[in-house]
Design an enzyme around this catalytic site. Structure first.
Site, mmCIF file in Angstrom:
data_model
loop_
_atom_site.group_PDB
_atom_site.id
_atom_site.type_symbol
_atom_site.label_atom_id
_atom_site.label_comp_id
_atom_site.label_asym_id
_atom_site.label_seq_id
_atom_site.Cartn_x
_atom_site.Cartn_y
_atom_site.Cartn_z
ATOM 1 N N GLU A 172 11.148 69.963 -40.654
ATOM 2 C CA GLU A 172 10.210 70.773 -39.963
ATOM 3 C C GLU A 172 10.142 70.264 -38.661
ATOM 4 O OE1 GLU A 172 6.810 70.517 -42.845
ATOM 5 O OE2 GLU A 172 8.055 71.325 -44.419
ATOM 6 N N GLU A 218 9.227 71.796 -48.987
ATOM 7 C CA GLU A 218 9.623 70.470 -49.187
ATOM 8 C C GLU A 218 10.862 70.451 -50.428
ATOM 9 O OE1 GLU A 218 6.886 70.809 -47.765
ATOM 10 O OE2 GLU A 218 7.191 69.887 -45.968
ATOM 11 N N PHE A 240 6.333 62.882 -43.299
ATOM 12 C CA PHE A 240 5.710 61.937 -44.071
ATOM 13 C C PHE A 240 6.142 61.668 -45.371
ATOM 14 C CE2 PHE A 240 3.020 63.019 -40.426
ATOM 15 C CZ PHE A 240 2.185 61.846 -40.078
ATOM 16 N N ALA A 241 5.978 60.690 -45.748
ATOM 17 C CA ALA A 241 6.325 60.293 -47.441
ATOM 18 C C ALA A 241 5.432 61.095 -48.266
ATOM 19 C CB ALA A 241 6.522 58.819 -47.558
ATOM 20 N N ASP A 242 4.386 61.443 -48.002
ATOM 21 C CA ASP A 242 3.161 62.154 -48.742
ATOM 22 C C ASP A 242 3.738 63.542 -48.926
ATOM 23 O OD1 ASP A 242 0.964 60.210 -48.433
ATOM 24 O OD2 ASP A 242 1.838 60.369 -46.697
ATOM 25 N N PHE A 243 4.685 64.093 -47.887
ATOM 26 C CA PHE A 243 4.898 65.482 -48.017
ATOM 27 C C PHE A 243 6.111 65.738 -48.981
ATOM 28 C CE2 PHE A 243 3.784 66.471 -43.259
ATOM 29 C CZ PHE A 243 2.564 66.124 -43.664
ATOM 30 N N HIS A 262 -1.554 61.433 -45.409
ATOM 31 C CA HIS A 262 -0.443 60.953 -44.108
ATOM 32 C C HIS A 262 -0.350 59.431 -44.112
ATOM 33 C CE1 HIS A 262 -1.601 65.084 -43.240
ATOM 34 N NE2 HIS A 262 -0.742 65.101 -42.460
#
Ligand SMILES: Cc1ncc(C[n+]2csc(CCOP(=O)(O)OP(=O)(O)O)c2C)c(N)n1
Lengths: 419, 669
Positions: B373, B404, B427-430, B473
């Protein structure tokens, strides 16, 4: 002829309860028709026929209500006109729930587990009464084994008395090299336990002896020659000067009984040293401090043996593997600072001994020979410290003079003893 | 069916008939074998649905790619897999199409474009998009097909996949086999919209609703769709209404959710019988009809023989050797790589270093494309792709919708079909939305295909707590990924390591998760110019020491480094080790250090529970027990989501005082 067997209903079904036939013997069964009822793990199911044929149920087929393994035979579907002849018994087929590959894999996995364990738990020897043993770190225990130290009797300095590597090192007589002490951060000076032990011994010597040091310089040309010759004859076992001198001491002791003594344990009386008890200490500088391994019974041994033994002891001392017992029982000590270029010094007596001999550096110097000629000769200075409390100056001086004489012409003594 | 047969040749009709018969007879034999206990795991048959795979795959060549589901025997056979390869696989033999690794739900034959069936409902839709994207990047004219059930049509993958295929005009066919039940749940219950076909318009793509038991109709519509795809006109959704006439899986009960009558009625609607009927004298002249009937009869006999041979082959094939069970988890090691010869006089930031690595690799490898993105013109939220759009264009720097899971699933399919996707997930969270795609698909694909599929996927993004980013995040998660066989997990701490490791990742044929700590992106360090690689599994001794070994990653390396001098002045000499990769882990380097020091502290930012620090501790206890002079200590982040307020956030992560205290305490153990 097609076999009718118990199917697997669901992934983990191993056996099922045969409930009833939905067809009678002799009925013509077509593909997809319900053939029998089976109770699996979850539910009762009508099992459809996967083949067509005439139902034949052998006499010994499972009866309604029987538990049958997956793959177990229930009956046959015959083609029109076919007879059941040779198929009249219904011993369950080996339930085809696992195949060899599967077992092999399982075996391989089990095997891998076994080898990673190495030993079965029962083979592993454990201390009998684990609860009464102090706690030692794995590293400390490992080191203790290496150094042959019995860690179970040590006082640990780690948390809650845990025995640490440094505790074992101390006990083995090897300093805790390179490890900072816990209070380093408070800015206090520290001393290693090894150092402390050395200091205590030296202090005792100062407190209990009246040391006097005599020095004399002698011609060592023959000594150097002798060593060269020995080196030629066996380059792999070249004696050190200390070894040669150690081998002379028993000879000298013979005519110096006043010197051949040690203090008793009370430090009150002197004990004569018999010829077969002449154990001679050799001072060794190690990374962890001064150690004095003792070569036993030098009076009974050849130079060769003494060299071998001292070499091994020194190696053990330098690598921190010298057992405590190898530092006990000495009657006389030789210390050599020659390699540092030192000529004369005042060695400190190693109690309960009464004397110690220091060897200086061997130097090639111009010497006026008896015939007036000046020649290049090897010279060495000897420093003998003796305990004036145990013996007077004259006997000590004559002892040193005889050592000097023997060292000036060592071959006579040494070569005798070699053969 | 009536009129559509007439313009097909007898050969074509015969081949459609033959394919359906091969599927039918093979599966009936499989059903028998399953009842006999010869098939070990699940077996979902396609009986009754044969027309669909047959009609669609008739238009495909070996370069076109098929992604399929748990009910995939028919797709594999229609794509050209010989029945013996399929049977041997279900028998668990080494001659099976997946060499015994897969069974019924994991059928692979990439050599003929059969890219795999899947035990997870949904991902094949996304993977087909990846196949389509590869086709665009490689410009090779191939078409990708996803076969899936009505159950999958209500899965998020359907939505994300169709939308991506639509906006990028991907050459993909989405074939929904609506057999009206997802296991036992009726489609009429599970879907608010009774049609799947009409959902095409929701994504701006053509959608069709067909009689899924009419092979000629399917053949016709699929033919048009394939032609559109090859012409660059984008994807098509085709819903084929059909019915499976056997239970969901062999051995399962069938009449708790549907009636015997319903099943019987659909059996009469058999697609094979239907094709036979359609060549009758009503539609053809007598001679042609007779010729076709004879041809079909002959095919029946041939196929029976073929299936018998297949079963004999399967039964007589060897089982796989147990010792090979763990082969193919990873690809072969790349050739020897040179460690960087430093030091370099040039100093750049961590971000600049990775940008340089990516740009250099994109220049030499045209199969690399980046998705994420804002990574196109914008150049990435963290300037990860700054300037690359201008160099390599929109297809290789592809901005994505916020999906994602979708684009991670797409990356899987793309890697399977010859390109090298770089997924920039910010972000690894995404990317947790795509966790299943990473763990179940990307990581396992090489293994399940017995090493025949390479999976060069690079997944990159930020981790790390700081600057009040709060809980969505700031996660690190690498411990979780470290548990996944097949993945490489890289967590660099320095700019130079970042460049060398990223280059290696872009040359390695295994999936790599490349995690960049946000709080050190601007940290500068010397970085060698030009080409060098740092291999995975080789840690770095950041600082030599004698008394205590400290292992840390990413920002924690900087933290421990910053207090080491102070400790040195106290007389405590710290050896700091940065493993650089979590998987593979350089255990030897850590063990060597502990052998020297006798003490180990692991400082790690994420929570300790079940994590990276626990793994290291376990390995050292296992292999270095005798070297330990003190218990292993861990200093880790709190077991807690990350809060926002600085006063709360501060206590989440190990700080300098805690590191000092932990090391001092460890020294007094
Ligand atoms: C993600 C996921 N959830 C659940 C399952 C269990 N499951 C296996 S098949 C199946 C039904 C799938 O239905 P559908 O997509 O319509 O395909 P069909 O079986 O009808 O061909 C389910 C729920 C699974 N394999 N994957």
């Amino acid at each position: 002829m097609q076999k009718i067997t118990i199917p697997r209903l669901g992934w983990s079904m191993e056996e099922g309860k045969f409930i009833s036939w939905l067809k009678k013997p002799g009925d013509l069964v077509s593909v997809g028709e319900p053939l029998f009822e089976l109770e699996g793990e979850k539910s009762l199911q009508e099992i459809e026929s996967v083949e067509a044929g005439i139902l034949y149920i052998p006499a010994d087929a499972p009866l309604p209500g029987e538990i049958v393994p997956v793959g177990g035979l229930l009956g046959y579907l015959l083609e029109p006109g076919e007879s059941p002849h040779s198929h009249s018994q219904s011993t369950p087929e080996p339930a085809a729930r696992s195949f060899t590959g599967h077992d092999e894999l399982a075996a391989a996995v089990v095997k891998a587990n076994e080898t990673s364990l190495g030993k079965s738990p029962t083979e592993i020897d454990r201390p009998e009464n684990l609860a009464h043993l102090p706690v030692a770190s794995p590293r400390a225990r490992h080191l203790a084994k290496q150094f042959q130290v019995d860690w179970s009797s040590l006082q640990g300095t780690g948390r809650d008395g845990r025995i640490r590597e440094s505790d074992v090192q101390e006990a083995s007589g090897r300093g805790a090299a390179g490890r900072p002490s816990n209070n380093a951060k408070q800015g206090l000076g520290t001393i290693s336990p090894r150092r402390k032990a050395i200091a205590d011994r030296l202090r005792a010597s100062r407190d209990l002896t009246i040391p006097v040091t005599l020095t004399t310089t002698i011609d060592a040309t023959e000594l150097v020659h002798l060593r060269q010759r020995l080196k030629h004859s066996n380059p792999r076992l070249v004696p050190a000067y200390t070894d040669i001198v150690a081998c002379l001491i028993p000879w000298i002791y013979k005519s110096h009984p006043h010197m051949a003594v040690v203090w008793d344990t009370q430090h009150k009386g002197l004990i004569p040293v018999p010829h077969d008890q002449i154990h001679i200490g050799i001072a060794v500088d190690t990374p962890d401090g001064l150690l004095v391994p003792v070569v036993q019974q030098v009076g009974l041994k050849s130079l060769q043996t003494v060299t071998q033994e001292s070499r091994k002891l020194i190696e053990q001392a330098r690598t921190g593997r010298l057992p405590k017992t190898a530092m006990q029982g000495g009657v006389f000590t030789i210390t050599n600072l020659g390699s540092y270029g030192i000529e004369a010094f005042t060695p400190i007596i190693n109690l309960p001994e009464i004397a110690i001999l220091g060897l200086g550096a061997i130097r090639r110097e111009p010497v006026v020979m008896p015939d007036g000629q000046i020649m290049a000769r090897d010279r060495i200075t000897l420093s003998l410290s003796f305990d004036h409390a145990a013996v007077d100056g004259a006997p000590a001086a004559s002892f040193l003079r005889d050592i000097a004489a023997a060292m000036a012409d060592p071959a006579a003594y040494i070569l005798n003893s070699v053969h | 069916m009536a009129n559509s047969t007439q313009n097909l040749t007898n050969e074509r009709l015969g081949s459609l008939y033959r394919t359906m018969q091969v599927i039918r007879q093979t599966e009936e034999e499989l059903a028998r074998c399953h009842q006999r206990g010869l098939i070990h795991g699940a077996c979902h048959t396609y009986v009754g649905e044969e027309a669909i795979a047959t009609g669609v795959c008739s238009h495909l060549n070996h370069n076109d790619v098929v992604f399929s589901t748990h009910r995939g025997h028919g797709h594999a056979l229609a794509k050209g897999m010989p029945p013996k390869d399929l049977m041997a696989e279900l028998f668990g033999r080494s001659t099976g199409c997946s060499q015994g690794r897969g069974g019924s739900m994991h059928l692979f034959s990439p050599e003929i474009g059969m890219m795999g069936t899947s035990g997870i409902v949904g991902p094949c839709i996304l993977q087909a998009c990846g196949g389509g994207y590869s086709s665009k990047i490689l410009n090779n004219g191939t078409v990708a097909v996803a076969f899936f059930g009505d159950g999958a049509a209500n899965n998020g993958a359907f939505h994300e996949g169709l939308n991506m295929a639509s906006i990028w005009k991907l050459p993909v066919l989405f074939i929904c086999e609506n057999n009206q039940y997802a296991t036992e749940v009726p489609f009429s219950y599970a879907s608010g919209n009774p049609s799947v076909g009409n959902r095409g318009s929701a994504y701006g793509i053509p959608g069709f609703e067909l009689n899924g038991n009419d092979v000629l109709e399917i053949y016709r519509v699929a033919g048009d769709a394939v032609a559109r795809a090859r012409a660059g006109q984008g994807p098509t959704l085709i819903e084929c209404k059909t019915y499976r006439t056997r239970a969901h899986a062999e051995g399962m009960g069938d009449f708790t959710y549907r009636t015997r009558e319903e099943v019987e009625a659909w059996k009469l609607n058999c697609p094979i019988a239907g094709l036979r009927k359609s060549v009758g004298v009503g539609n053809y002249d007598l001679a042609r009809s007779a010729e076709l009937v004879e041809r079909f009869d002959q095919i029946d006999a041939e196929v029976a023989e073929l299936v018998k041979e297949a079963r004999d082959y399967a039964e007589s094939s060897p089982v796989p050797v147990a010792e090979t069970a763990t082969n193919h988890v990873y690809g072969p090691q790349l050739g020897p790589v040179q460690d960087p010869v430093g030091p370099s006089s040039r100093t750049i930031s961590f971000s600049q270093a990775t940008l340089e690595a990516l740009s250099e690799e994109m220049a030499i490898n045209p199969t690399i494309f980046v998705m994420g993105e804002g990574i196109g013109k914008r150049g990435g939220n963290f300037v990860t792709t700054k300037g690359l759009y201008d160099l390599y264009g929109p297809e290789r720097l592809c901005d994505t919708p916020i999906c994602e899971r979708g684009f991670v699933g797409l990356a899987c399919g793309a890697a399977m079909t010859g390109t090298r996707p770089v997924i920039d997930f910010m972000f690894a969270d995404f990317v947790l939305d795509g966790f299943g795609e990473i763990v179940n698909q990307i990581a396992k694909m090489r293994y399940m295909s017995s090493g025949r599929l390479k999976m060069p996927v690079l997944l990159r993004g930020c981790i790390g707590i700081g600057h009040s980013a709060a809980t969505h995040h700031s996660g690190s998660y690498y411990g979780m990924y470290g548990q996944v066989p097949g993945l490489r997990v890289v967590v660099p701490s320095s700019a130079e390591d970042a460049k060398g490791l990223l280059k290696h990742a872009l040359r390695c044929d295994d999936p790599v998760l490349f995690l960049e700590h946000r709080e050190i992106l601007q940290a500068k360090g010397p970085v060698i110019e030009g080409d060098f690689e740092i291999p995975f599994g080789k840690g770095r001794i950041v600082r030599q020491g004698r008394h205590v070994t400290v292992v840390a990653l990413a920002r924690m390396v900087h933290l421990v480094s910053s207090v080491s001098d102070e400790l040195e002045r106290e007389g405590i000499s710290v050896e700091l080790i940065d493993p650089r990769t979590v998987s593979p882990l350089d255990t030897d380097l850590i063990l060597e250090s502990v052998h020297k020091t006798g003490r180990l502290l692991i400082v790690d930012e994420p929570p300790g529970q079940y994590g990276f620090s626990a793994e290291i501790a376990a390995r050292v206890v296992d292999e270095g027990f005798n070297d330990l002079d003190a218990p292993i200590k861990r200093l880790t982040g709190a077991f807690c989501p990350t809060p926002y307020s600085p006063s709360l956030e501060n206590v989440m992560v190990p700080n300098a005082d805690q590191v000092l205290a932990a090391i001092r305490e460890l020294m007094s153990e």
